[in-house]
Design a protein around this motif. Structure first.
Motif: not given
Ligand code: PBG
Length: 350
Positions: A115-117, A171-174, A179-180, A203-204
């Motif tokens: 749900g976070g990504y 996964l955090l980068a995803r 979000y971006a 990744e951004l």
């Protein structure tokens, strides 16, 4: 016989008592700091530190479930439904608070925190809805972490019984990219995995967001002050604790190492968290770095003030204003605080 003012003073001032004991040491009539404290206007003129609403960042919770509920340990703070969030953020914008942080409370949690990504997860949906409603009048800064989304409550995925750093980072980068893409104005990773700032930055950039800044929770301690937040987010670890990834409270040099690494990896703003018990870390960072610094006045700090104020034991406004001033005086540019709305509405900041 007329006396010179000086003579008059030496005869009638109560300070005079000490003069007879130790003349030159206790009284210095040339320098009297009290002269500049006599009137409110004078005090205002020589004030060294000012907290304004421009320094404040207001953390908010958005829940995927349809209704809003107050968090019992954080009076005045709610898990908002998407509709109520839009209304509240409109108020925040009206007060002139420049930025909000967003935490998502999903309906479903799983082992890997999907749900976070998920691009259709609660945070991307909330960001899109807010951008449509309020445009650019408030900066939207999503917290990036998996703990609100994992069934076990840890900030990353588990393998062999521990939080696996290198499996978690992508996964955090995803999440950051999702979000971006939804319109986030800044990304704030709070997981404390090694190397995540560098990967998120890469990744951004690769996804076409080279100008989306990263505010890194760099010196984030494993702290008892997060208690109420975990009730709010339902993110208390189901086994173990966060000591293997969040910092050990006695360490200060290590905080600077974390900040050095985050800067080298591309962080734009460095954060210290919690606030009051870690002001020495903030001060050390201020002396060492020329980038903006943030401090997080966390849930437990908020709850303690609220509880004491509700009991009539302290004056909430004075204590909040003194606390926010301490953060600024110690070197913070940005103060993340649940008091933000009250502080602006009640005039506890300038
Ligand atoms: C998620 C996260 C936490 C907080 C901010 N982001 C909780 C934690 O690490 O357990 C705490 C905020 C607060 O206490 O107000 N990792």
């Amino acid at each position: 016989m007329a006396q010179s003012p000086r003579k008059f003073h030496s005869q009638h001032s109560i300070l005079n008592t000490s003069l007879t004991l130790t003349p030159m040491i206790y009284i210095n009539r040339t320098q009297r700091p009290r002269r500049l404290r006599e009137s409110p206007l004078l005090r205002k003129m020589v004030r060294e530190t000012r907290v304004t609403k421009d320094n404040l960042l207001y953390p908010m919770f958005v829940s995927e479930s349809g209704s809003s509920t107050e968090i019992s340990s954080m009076p005045g703070i709610f898990r908002y439904s998407l509709d109520d969030l839009k209304r509240e953020v409109t108020k925040v914008a009206g007060l002139g608070i420049p930025a909000i942080m967003l935490f998502g409370i999903p309906n479903e949690k799983d082992e890997v925190g999907s749900g976070g990504y998920d691009t259709e997860g609660i945070i991307p949906r909330a960001i899109r809805a807010l951008k449509a409603e309020i445009g650019d009048s408030v900066l939207i800064v999503p917290d990036v972490c998996l703990c609100e989304y994992t069934s076990h409550g840890h900030c990353g995925v588990i393998s062999n019984g521990t939080v696996d750093n290198d499996e978690t980072v992508p996964l955090l980068a995803r999440a950051a990219v999702a979000y971006a893409e939804a319109g986030a104005d800044m990304i704030a990773p709070s997981d404390m995995m090694d190397g995540r700032i560098g990967v998120i930055r890469e990744e951004l950039d690769a996804a076409g967001f080279p100008y989306t800044p990263i505010m890194a929770y760099s010196a984030k301690y494993s702290s008892g002050f997060y208690g109420p937040f975990r009730e709010a987010a339902g993110s208390t670890p189901q086994f173990g604790d966060r000591k293997a990834y969040q910092m050990d409270p006695p360490n200060a040099r290590e905080a600077l190492k974390e900040m050095d690494l985050d800067l080298a990896e591309g962080a734009d703003i460095l954060m210290v968290k919690p606030g009051l018990a870690y002001l020495d870390i903030l001060r050390a960072a201020r002396e060492r770095y020329d980038v903006p610094l943030a401090i997080y006045n966390v849930s437990g700090e908020y709850s303690m003030v609220k509880a004491a104020a509700q009991n009539g034991w302290i004056d909430e406004g004075r204590v909040v204003s003194e606390t926010l001033t301490a953060f600024k005086r110690a070197g913070a540019d940005i103060i993340l605080t649940y008091h933000a709305v009250d502080a602006v509405r009640e005039g506890w900041v300038e």
